[in-house]
Design an enzyme around this catalytic site. Sequence first.
Site, PDB file in Angstrom:
ATOM      1  N   HIS A 168       8.069  -7.939   5.462  1.00  0.00           N
ATOM      2  CA  HIS A 168       8.333  -8.340   6.547  1.00  0.00           C
ATOM      3  C   HIS A 168       7.370  -9.561   6.975  1.00  0.00           C
ATOM      4  CE1 HIS A 168      10.894  -4.729   7.177  1.00  0.00           C
ATOM      5  NE2 HIS A 168      10.127  -4.107   8.058  1.00  0.00           N
ATOM      6  N   CYS A 182       6.588   0.015   9.861  1.00  0.00           N
ATOM      7  CA  CYS A 182       6.203  -1.130   8.959  1.00  0.00           C
ATOM      8  C   CYS A 182       6.036  -2.560   9.516  1.00  0.00           C
ATOM      9  CB  CYS A 182       7.406  -1.246   7.919  1.00  0.00           C
ATOM     10  SG  CYS A 182       9.143  -1.279   8.664  1.00  0.00           S
ATOM     11  N   ASN A 229       6.565  -4.326   3.288  1.00  0.00           N
ATOM     12  CA  ASN A 229       6.997  -2.864   4.272  1.00  0.00           C
ATOM     13  C   ASN A 229       7.151  -1.743   3.813  1.00  0.00           C
ATOM     14  OD1 ASN A 229       9.560  -4.480   3.294  1.00  0.00           O
ATOM     15  ND2 ASN A 229      10.446  -3.064   4.307  1.00  0.00           N
ATOM     16  N   THR A 230       7.760  -1.606   2.269  1.00  0.00           N
ATOM     17  CA  THR A 230       7.857  -0.223   1.852  1.00  0.00           C
ATOM     18  C   THR A 230       6.583   0.199   1.012  1.00  0.00           C
ATOM     19  OG1 THR A 230       8.958  -0.958  -0.156  1.00  0.00           O
ATOM     20  CG2 THR A 230      10.312  -0.322   1.669  1.00  0.00           C
ATOM     21  N   GLN A 263      12.602  -9.324   9.565  1.00  0.00           N
ATOM     22  CA  GLN A 263      12.386  -8.143   8.665  1.00  0.00           C
ATOM     23  C   GLN A 263      13.182  -7.754   7.514  1.00  0.00           C
ATOM     24  OE1 GLN A 263      11.166  -5.989  12.793  1.00  0.00           O
ATOM     25  NE2 GLN A 263      11.346  -4.422  11.213  1.00  0.00           N
ATOM     26  N   ARG A 289       4.064   9.503  16.117  1.00  0.00           N
ATOM     27  CA  ARG A 289       3.180   8.338  16.190  1.00  0.00           C
ATOM     28  C   ARG A 289       2.723   8.328  17.454  1.00  0.00           C
ATOM     29  NH1 ARG A 289       6.997   4.255  13.017  1.00  0.00           N
ATOM     30  NH2 ARG A 289       6.603   5.012  10.985  1.00  0.00           N
ATOM     31  N   SER A 344      15.098  -3.210   3.189  1.00  0.00           N
ATOM     32  CA  SER A 344      14.684  -2.051   2.932  1.00  0.00           C
ATOM     33  C   SER A 344      13.981  -1.329   4.137  1.00  0.00           C
ATOM     34  CB  SER A 344      13.466  -2.155   1.670  1.00  0.00           C
ATOM     35  OG  SER A 344      12.575  -3.014   1.981  1.00  0.00           O
TER      36      SER A 344
END
Lengths: 354, 354, 354, 354
Positions: free
Chosen positions: B243, B150, B328-329, B177, B111, B180
């Site tokens: 989140h 995420c 988030n996932t 958060q 990233r 997961s």
Amino acid sequence: MPTRIPAAVLGATGSVGQRFVQLLDDHPWFEVVALTGSDRSVGKCYGEACHWILPESMPDWARPIQIVPTTPAALDVALVFSALPASVARKAEVDLAQAGILVCSNASAYRQAEDVPILLPEINPDHTGLLENQRKAHGWSGGIVTNPNCTSTGVSVTLKVLQNAFGLRRVFMVSMQALSGAGYPGVASLDILDNVIPYIANEEEKVEWEARKILGAYTGEGIDLADFGISAHTNRVAVSDGHMVCLSVELEQPVGVEEAAHVLTEYAAPEESRDLPTAPRPVVLLRSEPDRPQPRLDRMTGNGMTTVVGRLRPDPLFHLKMVVLSHNTIRGAAGGSIYNAELLVRQGWLSAAA
Amino acid sequence: MPTRIPAAVLGATGSVGQRFVQLLDDHPWFEVVALTGSDRSVGKCYGEACHWILPESMPDWARPIQIVPTTPAALDVALVFSALPASVARKAEVDLAQAGILVCSNASAYRQAEDVPILLPEINPDHTGLLENQRKAHGWSGGIVTNPNCTSTGVSVTLKVLQNAFGLRRVFMVSMQALSGAGYPGVASLDILDNVIPYIANEEEKVEWEARKILGAYTGEGIDLADFGISAHTNRVAVSDGHMVCLSVELEQPVGVEEAAHVLTEYAAPEESRDLPTAPRPVVLLRSEPDRPQPRLDRMTGNGMTTVVGRLRPDPLFHLKMVVLSHNTIRGAAGGSIYNAELLVRQGWLSAAA
Amino acid sequence: MPTRIPAAVLGATGSVGQRFVQLLDDHPWFEVVALTGSDRSVGKCYGEACHWILPESMPDWARPIQIVPTTPAALDVALVFSALPASVARKAEVDLAQAGILVCSNASAYRQAEDVPILLPEINPDHTGLLENQRKAHGWSGGIVTNPNCTSTGVSVTLKVLQNAFGLRRVFMVSMQALSGAGYPGVASLDILDNVIPYIANEEEKVEWEARKILGAYTGEGIDLADFGISAHTNRVAVSDGHMVCLSVELEQPVGVEEAAHVLTEYAAPEESRDLPTAPRPVVLLRSEPDRPQPRLDRMTGNGMTTVVGRLRPDPLFHLKMVVLSHNTIRGAAGGSIYNAELLVRQGWLSAAA
Amino acid sequence: MPTRIPAAVLGATGSVGQRFVQLLDDHPWFEVVALTGSDRSVGKCYGEACHWILPESMPDWARPIQIVPTTPAALDVALVFSALPASVARKAEVDLAQAGILVCSNASAYRQAEDVPILLPEINPDHTGLLENQRKAHGWSGGIVTNPNCTSTGVSVTLKVLQNAFGLRRVFMVSMQALSGAGYPGVASLDILDNVIPYIANEEEKVEWEARKILGAYTGEGIDLADFGISAHTNRVAVSDGHMVCLSVELEQPVGVEEAAHVLTEYAAPEESRDLPTAPRPVVLLRSEPDRPQPRLDRMTGNGMTTVVGRLRPDPLFHLKMVVLSHNTIRGAAGGSIYNAELLVRQGWLSAAA
């Protein structure tokens, strides 16, 4: 044991009332001789009227006490601890103050009144001077002293220490608040399991205003609100006790982490409030682990009276970031009011009242 | 159904890998033909090697697929979805890009690389231009595209919309958060029951930097980081998915709540990313109830791809306060990578790669 | 779509009422045309009167429907789904049956009435014969059909399959029940966080009796209660949806695990109830993993209508041990009533009623 | 304070090891002088090697103690408390017994050994006679004494009291066990949030067997297993500490609730174990509220050593139904081993060993 001061708990069957009863068990200065409740409870004994929800057992002395109404006539004491709902407190607390009783209140009814202190003995014990103003203004022989909203408590202690040392400009705060802050039954389990509720009615307004009063200066005339900016977001999380707050703070000038750590660690309460029975020991505990404080592990620090600060680190926008934890039903409610009463006794207000 | 594009999922047995497999079930454009895993899993069939933890059932087609190693030789596809741990991704993703494969990665390994986009198709689809830079710089015929951390996802979408309309100066954000986000087994149950953990390793640094890249401008040479200040506190709470972030935003000039609400509600993705199969519909949902969004109730909005904003209100220090929720996932991990791959196909990168 | 049968939901603003509204969205046979509520809600539109608590959105068609009182005069339908509190159901459901309306009720008010069936279409569809007895006894042109208590549901399905195959002697059962079974707001969060409550008022008595009625034989005159012994312990745990039950079963003779597994897996509903729109597919899912079923992972099996059985193994005292999971607000409440209504339509009771 | 007996804690960094250290803080008879750990920890000081997870603070005296290996050579004590994993305990505990050390073990390694007692001093203090058998059989000068599996503990205490008074025939039990029973990190948070896991590896077998040994008779030769039937289902729930068990009991003859209540309430430990420092006071607390015991409210009864029984009522199949709660890491683990050691001292085994 020398004779203890007789006292009453108002609204004793609710969750904060229960905490008062539990914390006043074996108190060295105060003896609970009366408990008040709503019409539904009056006449019943406490053991029967109260659906006790604390893990600590109900003290045996409390069980047989017969619940009385919240009126001066029903109470033969000079000191009361109020766990009344704000709507009831509005009339009852004034009636009691009028009748010569000192009211140490956890209710929000009079926190915004000009001549009522929001008292945290470890940081602003001189605010009790407002009792004089109350007596002059209303002709009371008693008086009303409040403790802050449970979310303001730990934050105000922390900010005051920083304000004293460095001056305070601006504060961002985001709370993650415990369920017990909403009373009982309070938050429905279906609303909080696997969830966060990003809203607590009126909480942000209260918190943004109260901190400025608590950190203000008592001038003899009243309180000059402290002059700093504050923005609060408040949230409810699945924690039983212990309010956590993420704090970003801008001071009068840049302050390093070590310097701030030193100041927080070294802070001692003013002498008159330092060694009272319920005084926090220490006032602030600064933890150095990367992942503390945590509510489950740290809320009982100093018997639940200590403000626990951690994760002190630089803030990219302001000067310092940190996390603050305070036990919301002990330091932030019943324990706070008891500490307030101890200060009033120490300062001699009680004999004047009785 | 027309012929679908064969694809592989890298690191398919972990929690994000499982989400890829589940979301790619019946995908209109992509067909999973290979799954990779660690040495421990290689050679086993997926149904046996994978401890499936999602409430949705494992798709039947996935069970018999034999797990292969994460190497170009083992994979006869032009497109892969990476749920590799960062440490593994560092070598494997480059090898694949070198071998002509397009890598849509959820790993954090690249990233921060200058020529790797952190892609959110609804707000910065032009950042895929960096693939050209990658190919020139490294001689790759494939390439690497990442999706954000995420926590950055929902925040970046929201900030970009505000930046476009009003310019952006400073941002305070505090996250709460989901579990997961830490993978599986991840957070120990004893650490989070009746608790909040005010710390996630390296998360604040990531979030404070990534948002500036995502909102930056692609110049042909690279990304000019967006020029705004940001301070992040990150916390773990007892929520399974979703989140939440409390956000205080300072814009280039004062902006009222209604104006901002209008802009958030009306935002449409650029045409090329608007009607892709996994595109969020809508990009942003602005809720007007005082107590929303909430993770349990709102995380599946737009099949888990929509950024849900609520509690938009004035901020006493900056201009606007709000709460942002993102799954988030899904949006923040597997769903985001799939959306990225769809954009690459639409823009023609895939045929160029194959 | 052919014309659907107009229906009403009684007590539509509560938690089970909401589930009816959500499950009846796009139902192929039924169209909700009326919603009833308490005096406080009557006259308001549903979208305004209802504090919606489900993750699935409120269907758009429901929002504008104006809430009416629960009386025959206010309802121009031949079929109603009742989510009324038992105290209200007692009068209202009889009034409606009298007025020619078929009442598919989730209320407990009439489960113990001799001529009211407790219906589970996959195992006792012939119990609807009691409608004839009702009509004769009371002169009604409508009638009342109930579904079981949410805890009895999965257990009764499982026991019936075993009873059919092997005969049933004695049953021990211990439930771990979800929060949604207590309605909304229901269980206080402070009562269930980090806790189990080993008590649900009147639940054990209900469960011990109902199963014998559900598994009883319809004789034309009434129901002969099934003749087996049953002992129930019921507990509340921190789960949102999905009741788990540990079951130890003594049959007429020793039965091995494989034999029982075969019978549970092969069970098919009677032909008349097998392919109804809401029929569970399959009726029973037997899982072979050592640690399943689990509420979070398995409650939505068969759209929440399937009874999930697992951990089938020998019992040292009786013959078989197992765990049974059933979604308490779908199979155990609203979904069950809808399935009942579908059976009544299939059997021709509705045209007779209208 | 008179000289205390020096002792070591084996496996001191794990969750049970921590509980030993915490409970032995200020113990009147024992002084911890050594702590052992795995190779990874040896040589580090405890404060550094141990990720402390208890809300109570790590005692200051423990922090600087340097961790040593679990071997006789490294330990200059006559008494050790073992929190070792079973696999390590298998060799280490025998080596220590051989070397003349008394091992009070929480490990499961030797619970099934013929000559090793599973000791609960309040109900079977004579089982320590097996130490004589050990010494004869193996030539040891030390010995091994275990406490039961945490789930067996409260159940065995309760059953023994009933067995003494009425004779015992058959028992059904279903447990709802706390997370701390699985150690740390133990259960993944994603596995237990909004969930129940109906399986704990090998637990049911252990529990069904152990209770018969604990309630058995010491004959001089060994233990005659108690002759009653038992069937156990074990489950994991989202509770931090405190194992709950639903129990249905068949006695030698029908016994009424009042009679059983009397017996449970009046039970006193044998004289030799009654007033030891860690003895439960009372052994059994029988609660009469309909909804107690509850883990969060009642687990700390008698400092976590008391067995709390509630909901005593008739059972439709057997004779009595009840709920039993026991603190799994105090009475069911570390506290139990400490109580065992106190009994050994009282009975004179320690001087014989040293």
